[in-house]
Design a protein around this motif. Sequence first.
Motif, short mmCIF file in Angstrom:
data_model
loop_
_atom_site.label_atom_id
_atom_site.label_comp_id
_atom_site.label_asym_id
_atom_site.label_seq_id
_atom_site.Cartn_x
_atom_site.Cartn_y
_atom_site.Cartn_z
N TYR A 17 -3.78 40.65 34.03
CA TYR A 17 -3.40 40.50 35.43
C TYR A 17 -4.61 40.39 36.35
O TYR A 17 -4.48 39.95 37.50
CB TYR A 17 -2.51 41.65 35.87
N PRO A 20 -8.22 35.24 36.99
CA PRO A 20 -7.93 34.31 38.09
C PRO A 20 -6.55 33.68 37.91
O PRO A 20 -6.07 33.50 36.77
CB PRO A 20 -9.04 33.25 37.97
N ARG A 21 -5.92 33.35 39.01
CA ARG A 21 -4.56 32.84 38.96
C ARG A 21 -4.40 31.64 38.01
O ARG A 21 -3.41 31.59 37.25
CB ARG A 21 -4.09 32.46 40.37
N ARG A 24 -4.03 33.01 34.57
CA ARG A 24 -2.74 33.70 34.40
C ARG A 24 -1.62 32.69 34.25
O ARG A 24 -0.71 32.87 33.43
CB ARG A 24 -2.47 34.64 35.58
N ARG A 25 -1.68 31.63 35.03
CA ARG A 25 -0.65 30.60 34.92
C ARG A 25 -0.73 29.91 33.56
O ARG A 25 0.32 29.61 32.95
CB ARG A 25 -0.83 29.58 36.06
N LEU A 41 4.97 34.61 39.26
CA LEU A 41 3.99 34.56 38.18
C LEU A 41 3.81 35.94 37.56
O LEU A 41 3.67 36.06 36.33
CB LEU A 41 2.65 34.03 38.72
N ASP A 42 3.80 36.99 38.37
CA ASP A 42 3.68 38.34 37.82
C ASP A 42 4.78 38.62 36.81
O ASP A 42 4.55 39.22 35.75
CB ASP A 42 3.74 39.39 38.93
N GLY A 323 0.02 43.66 38.16
CA GLY A 323 0.26 42.74 39.26
C GLY A 323 0.47 43.45 40.58
O GLY A 323 0.15 44.63 40.76
#
Length: 353
Positions: A17, A20-21, A24-25, A41-42, A323
């Motif tokens: 978590y 970087p986004r 995570r995606r 996304l979390d 998250g």
Amino acid sequence: MNRIPLRAQALGARLAYALPRPLRRAIAGRPIRIDGQELALDAQLLITLQRLSGAGMVNETPEASRRKLEASERLVSGPPIEPVTVRGLVLGGVPARLYEPAGVGDDAPLLVFYHGGGWVVGSLDSHDNPCRFIAVNAHVKVLSVDYRLAPEHPFPAAVDDAVSAFRHAVAQAADLGVNPDLIAVGGDSAGGNLAAVVSHQQVLAGGPVPAFQLLFYPGTDGTTRRRSRDLFADGFFLTSDQMDWFMDHYMPEQDRRSDPRFSVLLAEDLSGMPPAYVATAGFDPLRDEGEAFADRLAASGVPVVKSRQADLIHGYINFLGVGTRFREALSEATGALRTGLALSGRKGADLNT
């Protein structure tokens, strides 16, 4: 994954978590959109990590499922929220745990809380951090009730324990250091069901009635299969098959499932129920029956806030250690609880002047 110590798995989840986004995606996969909603996304990342770890709520037998849930909760619940004083006690033969945040006095509001877990799994420990969070952020004491579980103790054992605990909390308000006129009930999933049932049973009994209901994705009708159950039947933490598994253990007699102590939505009259905050999750098979209950309360003249967390999944109050989205949703609820109890207290003061 079963060979990796739980502490290492929990650290791995937190590290995931912290990425970087875009990373995570990439781990979670492409965004999931169903019924005009996009999964947070979390939540999507959590589902991916749970699938990799084999975590979940149901694993063959009730005993194995309880162990599995306790282990999985430790991965995502986060470190204990402080400062909170915690002590165990027994109310009318029902074990419980009292949470007292710093700064509350001996006339504080109280939330009597019933944990989720399909009336089969879950415990005081599995919902320890949500109770701490609510206590600290709503500035209330929280009494978490360790009601009996099925199949060892099928319906209506959980209801009997839930009602007894509430009534004893009112009777022993002075010993608990709480205001007897500001005792709310709440819970998640099966616990939300029990909280609503307690409220209804207290109305039928002529009181005392809870000051407020804090209901997270409650089960309210075990007789009807609604649209959300088909839309989110699998892949979003709670599955349709698991719902059958829980109900078959708790209320195996299908011809009794219209009993309002189980299917509170089907109660003949819901007028006189306490004000309520009813939260549902958009990607939850229980979504539609929870919202139907909120609508029924409103139609019965009960003040109610219906809040769909459209981007979340069932069980979100337990995911406080990963998250930010899950904490945001629970923060909204604690604000509603604090406001509802404050308004209830002001109404009581006005009546006494």
